[in-house]
Scaffold this motif. Structure first.
Motif, short mmCIF file in Angstrom:
data_model
loop_
_atom_site.label_atom_id
_atom_site.label_comp_id
_atom_site.label_asym_id
_atom_site.label_seq_id
_atom_site.Cartn_x
_atom_site.Cartn_y
_atom_site.Cartn_z
N ARG A 110 5.54 30.89 22.41
CA ARG A 110 6.00 30.31 20.73
C ARG A 110 6.61 31.18 19.58
N HIS A 111 5.37 32.80 19.65
CA HIS A 111 5.09 33.22 18.69
C HIS A 111 6.15 34.34 19.28
N THR A 112 6.75 34.59 19.65
CA THR A 112 7.94 35.54 20.08
C THR A 112 9.51 34.59 20.17
N GLN A 113 10.17 35.46 20.19
CA GLN A 113 11.91 34.74 19.62
C GLN A 113 12.62 34.78 21.08
N TYR A 114 11.95 35.49 21.54
CA TYR A 114 12.74 35.20 23.55
C TYR A 114 11.95 34.00 24.25
N ARG A 115 13.13 33.56 24.61
CA ARG A 115 12.93 32.06 25.63
C ARG A 115 14.05 32.66 27.19
N ILE A 116 13.06 31.81 28.26
CA ILE A 116 13.61 32.08 29.46
C ILE A 116 13.49 30.50 30.02
N LEU A 117 14.91 30.43 29.87
CA LEU A 117 15.45 29.00 31.30
C LEU A 117 14.87 29.68 32.81
N GLN A 118 13.99 28.66 33.71
CA GLN A 118 13.66 29.27 34.94
C GLN A 118 14.39 28.01 35.48
N ALA A 119 15.68 28.25 36.68
CA ALA A 119 15.33 26.85 37.57
C ALA A 119 14.47 27.45 39.03
N VAL A 120 13.98 26.34 38.88
CA VAL A 120 12.93 26.27 39.55
C VAL A 120 13.07 25.46 41.07
N LYS A 121 14.39 24.89 40.84
CA LYS A 121 14.53 23.71 41.98
C LYS A 121 16.05 23.94 41.67
N ASN A 122 17.39 23.93 42.40
CA ASN A 122 18.67 23.64 42.56
C ASN A 122 19.15 23.43 43.51
N ARG A 123 20.48 22.80 43.60
CA ARG A 123 20.34 22.46 45.03
C ARG A 123 22.29 23.01 44.88
N PHE A 124 22.56 23.62 43.70
CA PHE A 124 23.82 23.65 43.48
C PHE A 124 23.85 25.31 43.13
#
Ligand SMILES: Nc1ncnc2c1ncn2[C@@H]1O[C@H](COP(=O)(O)OP(=O)(O)OP(=O)(O)O)[C@@H](O)[C@H]1O
Ligand SMILES: [Mg+2]
Length: 459
Positions: free
Chosen positions: A243-257
């Motif tokens: 939370r205190h850093t400015q980086y965010r990671i969007l991680q797919a843990v399941k994807n049917r496509f």
């Protein structure tokens, strides 16, 4: 406790039914999660084919008619990558994450960009007022005429408005706060979350509207509500980051496509900015020349990313040495320490060992083993590794170095980032590299450490 009519005891954590009240759920092992829920008259389960109006008769796979549905871009290249190449019409996507991590910010960006280019977007906020949503949208510069906002939690009313609008994308922020009025349980309960998700799934599959839902997570980091929620949706994305850093990671843990990819963002006053070159970001603050620091190329879906693995090994003042990890499984650390002790001869059993993957990424692929073992040895002997070398390989219990997948991709990314050498498994075969890039194949962990000159003084 006596059970009322039409109710069942049910675990709030995993959704498992129980014949009577108990303080402990035998299915998921949680305490104090079994509550009494009113049950609906259950419809017989139907497949997606039936939902989409297709015949459920058996038919030869050659004769299944289909038209390839074109994806449309979300306006963020990172999100498109994580979704497998854009938004699939009629898909059902869950975005989970800690409170305040940026779920609503991500969905607001998405809403305005799709509304500008592709058609109306209905953003249903059941946690915030339309004024709050507008304030955020103005701050992010995410305003569009066809970005429609609605503060409502009753799913039946949401569905009525949706029918009139036929939006391209429907956003529900969040699934734990919407409810179906005919179910007497509270919003966020197992039954409500499951039934609301089932209705949204029908909307997505029947109308072709892509449905995004934001989901809360429990203190352990799992999506709150029934486990079945993750099975119902097509794609599960976790929005993570310190939370205190400015980086965010969007991680797919399941994807049917598509493959399981990651997207990297920087969050600031103006919202989320795509970071296409994640390796550069992850290595930006690397302490060059410090012992215990090793760069490892890992694969996130189809994308190679360079990360720094740091280890700190120091004398222990406790009876049981401490072993702590961030970003890798602690059991992997225990295993590699045992291999270093037994096969390499480094006496580490009385040392505390701490391991950290900088950048907040979680690594579960075995290709990190060799890098991690070398970082531990480097810290133990206080010998820094060459800062221009990357390390790739899996380590077996006999101390042997095993091959890894997609070696060429990993090496190409290392070259791109200015590295000059790679330590790789000896059995990797021929790998095409530039003439000024040096590959060193190693058979064992001992050989790898000899190549970089670590551990000589202990042997
Ligand atoms: N006015 C502001 N100026 C700058 N940054 C802000 C402002 N308001 C919020 N933020 C930042 O945006 C971040 C993300 O907020 P957002 O509401 O998108 O999170 P969320 O994941 O939806 O949270 P929740 O679980 O509470 O719904 C906040 O943690 C905060 O750092
Ligand atoms: Mg929110």
């Amino acid at each position: 406790m006596a059970k009322k009519k039409n109710t069942a005891w049910m675990c709030q954590s995993c959704g498992q039914r129980s014949v009577k009240w108990a303080g402990y759920c035998g299915s998921c092992g949680e305490w104090n999660t079994i509550v009494e829920e009113v049950i609906q008259s259950e419809e017989p389960p139907r497949g997606i084919g039936a939902l989409a109006g297709a015949s459920s008769k058996p038919v030869s796979i050659n004769k299944v008619s289909f038209t390839e549905t074109p994806r449309f871009p979300s306006g963020s290249l990172e999100l498109d990558r994580v979704l497998g190449g854009g938004i699939v019409p009629g898909s059902f996507i869950l975005v989970g994450g800690d409170p305040g991590i940026g779920k609503s910010t991500l969905l607001t960006h998405l809403a305005s960009r799709v509304a500008e280019s592709w058609g109306p977007v209905l953003y249903v906020s059941s946690e915030e007022s339309p004024q709050q949503v507008r304030l955020r949208a103005e701050r992010l510069g995410a305003m569009a005429d066809t970005f429609l906002v609605m503060a409502e939690a009753d799913l039946d009313r949401i569905d009525e408005y949706r029918k009139g609008l036929n939006p391209k994308v429907l956003i529900i922020d969040s699934i734990q706060t919407v409810y179906k009025p005919d179910i007497p349980s509270a919003p966020g309960s197992v039954v409500q979350v499951r039934e609301c998700a089932a209705q949204l799934l029908r909307i997505a599959k029947n109308t072709g509207t892509a449905v995004f839902i934001a989901g809360h997570v429990t203190k352990d980091g799992a999506i709150a509500g029934p486990r079945v929620l993750e099975h119902m949706v097509d794609t599960v994305l976790y929005f993570e980051g310190e939370r205190h850093t400015q980086y965010r990671i969007l991680q797919a843990v399941k994807n049917r496509f598509g493959a399981l990819e990651i997207g990297v963002y920087e969050i600031g006053d103006e919202g989320l900015i795509d970071i296409p070159n994640a390796s550069e970001l992850f290595l930006a603050e690397r302490p060059v020349g410090a012992s215990g620091s090793v760069v490892v190329p890992i694969m996130e879906g189809t994308r190679p990313v360079l990360v720094e693995v740091q280890a700190l090994v120091s004398a222990s003042y406790y009876q049981n040495a401490r072993r702590t990890t961030t970003g890798v499984d602690v059991n992997r650390l225990q295993l590699l320490i045992a291999v270093l002790e037994k096969r390499v001869g480094l006496p580490m059993s009385n040392s505390d060992a701490f391991v950290k993957v900088t950048s907040g990424i979680k690594i579960d692929e075995p290709a990190v083993d060799l890098g991690l073992a070398m970082a531990l040895a480097s810290s133990f002997c206080d010998c820094p590794m060459d800062p221009h070398t990357v390390v790739i390989g899996e380590v077996g219990l006999a101390g042997e170095v095993r091959g890894v997948s997609q070696l060429e991709h990993r090496i190409r990314e290392s070259q791109k980032m200015g590295f000059q050498k790679a330590i790789i498994p000896a059995n990797a075969g021929r790998v095409k590299v530039d003439s000024d890039f040096k590959l060193t194949g190693v058979r064992t962990l001992v050989e790898a450490l000899q190549v970089v000159g670590i551990g000589k003084q202990e042997k």
